[in-house]
Design a protein around this motif. Structure first.
Motif, PDB file in Angstrom:
ATOM      1  N   ARG A   1       3.674   4.137   7.632  1.00 10.09           N
ATOM      2  CA  ARG A   1       2.837   4.953   8.869  1.00 10.09           C
ATOM      3  C   ARG A   1       2.115   5.902   8.420  1.00 10.09           C
ATOM      4  N   MET A   2       2.805   6.512   7.263  1.00 14.43           N
ATOM      5  CA  MET A   2       1.788   7.719   7.057  1.00 14.43           C
ATOM      6  C   MET A   2       0.441   7.413   6.185  1.00 14.43           C
ATOM      7  N   VAL A   3       0.853   6.712   5.027  1.00 10.03           N
ATOM      8  CA  VAL A   3      -0.817   6.833   4.645  1.00 10.03           C
ATOM      9  C   VAL A   3      -1.107   4.879   4.168  1.00 10.03           C
ATOM     10  N   ALA A   4      -0.163   4.213   4.437  1.00  6.79           N
ATOM     11  CA  ALA A   4      -1.444   2.711   4.234  1.00  6.79           C
ATOM     12  C   ALA A   4      -2.604   3.076   5.668  1.00  6.79           C
ATOM     13  N   ASP A   5      -3.081   1.977   4.673  1.00  6.72           N
ATOM     14  CA  ASP A   5      -4.158   1.487   5.912  1.00  6.72           C
ATOM     15  C   ASP A   5      -3.992   0.258   6.317  1.00  6.72           C
ATOM     16  N   TRP A   6      -3.536  -0.633   5.613  1.00  8.93           N
ATOM     17  CA  TRP A   6      -2.879  -1.916   6.308  1.00  8.93           C
ATOM     18  C   TRP A   6      -1.756  -2.768   5.527  1.00  8.93           C
ATOM     19  N   ILE A   7      -0.841  -3.640   6.325  1.00  6.73           N
ATOM     20  CA  ILE A   7       0.643  -3.817   5.668  1.00  6.73           C
ATOM     21  C   ILE A   7       0.332  -6.409   5.426  1.00  6.73           C
ATOM     22  N   VAL A   8       1.010  -5.947   4.584  1.00  7.53           N
ATOM     23  CA  VAL A   8       0.889  -7.265   4.078  1.00  7.53           C
ATOM     24  C   VAL A   8       2.395  -7.584   4.299  1.00  7.53           C
ATOM     25  N   MET A  51       5.520 -10.751   3.602  1.00  6.83           N
ATOM     26  CA  MET A  51       5.365 -11.627   3.613  1.00  6.83           C
ATOM     27  C   MET A  51       7.090 -12.242   3.557  1.00  6.83           C
ATOM     28  N   ASP A  52       6.913 -13.068   3.652  1.00  4.25           N
ATOM     29  CA  ASP A  52       8.457 -14.522   3.842  1.00  4.25           C
ATOM     30  C   ASP A  52       7.712 -15.529   3.547  1.00  4.25           C
ATOM     31  N   ALA A  53       9.199 -15.734   2.491  1.00  2.00           N
ATOM     32  CA  ALA A  53       9.457 -17.592   1.565  1.00  2.00           C
ATOM     33  C   ALA A  53       7.727 -17.254   0.829  1.00  2.00           C
ATOM     34  N   GLY A  54       7.181 -16.732  -0.093  1.00  2.05           N
ATOM     35  CA  GLY A  54       6.410 -16.988  -1.136  1.00  2.05           C
ATOM     36  C   GLY A  54       4.605 -16.597   0.271  1.00  2.05           C
ATOM     37  N   GLU A  55       5.053 -16.846   1.295  1.00  2.23           N
ATOM     38  CA  GLU A  55       3.226 -16.547   1.860  1.00  2.23           C
ATOM     39  C   GLU A  55       3.318 -15.534   2.840  1.00  2.23           C
ATOM     40  N   ILE A  56       1.609 -15.043   2.291  1.00  2.00           N
ATOM     41  CA  ILE A  56       0.908 -13.944   3.257  1.00  2.00           C
ATOM     42  C   ILE A  56       1.394 -13.876   5.146  1.00  2.00           C
ATOM     43  N   VAL A  57       2.282 -13.993   5.288  1.00  2.00           N
ATOM     44  CA  VAL A  57       2.570 -14.677   6.879  1.00  2.00           C
ATOM     45  C   VAL A  57       0.969 -13.819   7.821  1.00  2.00           C
ATOM     46  N   GLU A  58       1.381 -11.837   7.371  1.00  2.00           N
ATOM     47  CA  GLU A  58       0.397 -11.416   7.856  1.00  2.00           C
ATOM     48  C   GLU A  58      -0.578 -10.473   7.396  1.00  2.00           C
ATOM     49  N   LYS A  59      -1.953  -9.690   7.394  1.00  2.39           N
ATOM     50  CA  LYS A  59      -2.284  -8.824   7.214  1.00  2.39           C
ATOM     51  C   LYS A  59      -2.858  -8.163   8.079  1.00  2.39           C
ATOM     52  N   SER A  60      -1.740  -7.173   8.215  1.00  3.27           N
ATOM     53  CA  SER A  60      -2.731  -6.526   9.913  1.00  3.27           C
ATOM     54  C   SER A  60      -2.686  -4.566   9.470  1.00  3.27           C
ATOM     55  N   ARG A  61      -3.745  -4.354  10.301  1.00  2.00           N
ATOM     56  CA  ARG A  61      -4.110  -2.330   9.688  1.00  2.00           C
ATOM     57  C   ARG A  61      -2.324  -2.061  10.504  1.00  2.00           C
ATOM     58  N   VAL A  62      -2.084  -0.760   9.809  1.00  2.00           N
ATOM     59  CA  VAL A  62      -0.600  -0.731  10.179  1.00  2.00           C
ATOM     60  C   VAL A  62      -0.330  -0.188  11.475  1.00  2.00           C
ATOM     61  N   GLU A  63      -1.387   0.256  12.480  1.00  4.37           N
ATOM     62  CA  GLU A  63      -0.838   0.369  13.804  1.00  4.37           C
ATOM     63  C   GLU A  63      -0.539  -0.861  14.657  1.00  4.37           C
ATOM     64  N   GLN A  64      -1.431  -2.133  13.881  1.00  6.38           N
ATOM     65  CA  GLN A  64      -1.028  -3.184  14.590  1.00  6.38           C
ATOM     66  C   GLN A  64       0.345  -3.366  14.126  1.00  6.38           C
TER      67      GLN A  64
END
Ligand SMILES: Nc1ncnc2c1ncn2[C@@H]1O[C@H](COP(=O)(O)OP(=O)(O)OP(=O)(O)O)[C@@H](O)[C@H]1O
Ligand SMILES: [Mg+2]
Length: 284
Positions: free
Chosen positions: A200-207, A209-222
């Motif tokens: 929350r402090m420094v990331a721009d994006w969160i990726v 993952m679950d079961a080998g897939e990128i389920v979501e790439k979102s802006r950190v606030e989102q």
């Protein structure tokens, strides 16, 4: 700066990465999180070619990492990597650990390498530990040495694979502090971590993952306020459940909050422990 395009990987018949794609711009910090076994370590090791892929591509700048003609040693000079278990050379002092690759890989003189090492040790708060051996340091100090060592080759990108998950809780903060400072200095970083306060402090994006897939790439606030996928919601709920007294919205953000130790499972990979191979895969 980093582009991961549709990469897939399987061990025997078991897929561990399925069509994973995301990009990281220069100066951005991307945090990868997700349940144990979801493929986070495998993915981050594909970024600097420590793990091979079966399809897709990874580019760092103009370099195609998995092209058989790519000089991986050259590439890895640009990509520092920090592991869960420090991977320092036990027979070398802290200064020796920081000077070795500088001298062998970059050809720096002893004096130049030493100056740079001492500068970096000061940056991670360990100026007075240069002549100790790794076994004489705490886990948190060893991990800060490992970060300084990765920085000693002046990388353009830093990769971290759960750098605090093997540490005693009281040492997590000192390592995260160094990482926060690095992020704020503009380093391009991919960090596998469950330290959501850090994210929350420094990331721009969160990726996620679950079961080998990128389920979501979102802006950190989102990601924290309104995750898109039910799997990310469930993951965040499990983190909240393990810290029931913490109110995500109201408490002050500290890099150390929300520590979740999901696994002590050491990452796989083909990094060598030989005397002529650095843990990040640099051969010299
Ligand atoms: N060398 C290997 N051979 C076979 N399977 C492997 C190997 N390395 C990893 N795996 C499998 O690949 C999957 C992804 O592993 P990976 O270590 O990337 O997960 P992870 O998300 O980093 O997990 P953790 O949070 O526990 O570190 C797991 O199912 C794991 O068992
Ligand atoms: Mg892992």
């Amino acid at each position: 700066m980093i582009s991961i395009g549709n990469i897939s990987k399987a061990y025997a018949a078991t897929p561990v990465l399925k069509n994973c794609s995301f990009t990281v711009d220069k100066g951005e910090v991307v945090v990868i999180c997700g349940p144990s076994g979801s493929g986070k370590s495998t993915l981050i090791q594909c970024v600097n070619g420590l793990e091979s892929i079966q399809s897709g591509q990874v580019r760092i700048g103009e370099i195609s990492v998995h092209d058989p003609h790519t000089n991986l040693s050259m590439l890895r000079r640009k990509v520092g990597m920090v592991f869960q278990h420090f991977e320092l050379f036990p027979h070398l002092t802290v200064l020796g650990n920081l000077c070795l690759a500088q001298r062998k890989v970059l050809g720096r003189s002893r004096e130049h390498a030493t100056d740079r090492a001492l500068e970096l040790l000061a940056r991670v708060g360990l100026a007075d530990q240069a002549y100790k051996y790794p076994s004489q340091l705490s886990g948190g100090q060893q991990q800060r040495v490992a970060i300084a060592r990765a920085l000693s080759l002046d990388p353009e990108v830093m990769l971290f694979d759960e750098p605090t998950s093997a540490l005693d809780p009281e040492m997590v903060g000192e390592v995260l502090e160094v990482m926060v400072a690095l992020a704020r200095d503009g380093m391009t970083m991919i960090v596998v971590t469950h330290e959501m306060g850090f994210a929350r402090m420094v990331a721009d994006w969160i990726v996620f993952m679950d079961a080998g897939e990128i389920v979501e790439k979102s802006r950190v606030e989102q990601f924290f306020s309104c995750p898109e996928s039910h799997r990310a919601k469930a993951f965040l709920a499990s983190i909240t459940r393990s810290h029931p007294t913490q109110d995500r919205a109201e408490r002050p953000v500290s890099a150390q909050e929300e520590t979740v130790h999901t696994s002590q499972h050491a990452s796989s990979g083909n990094r060598g422990a030989g005397t002529n191979q650095d843990p990040s895969g640099l051969v010299f």
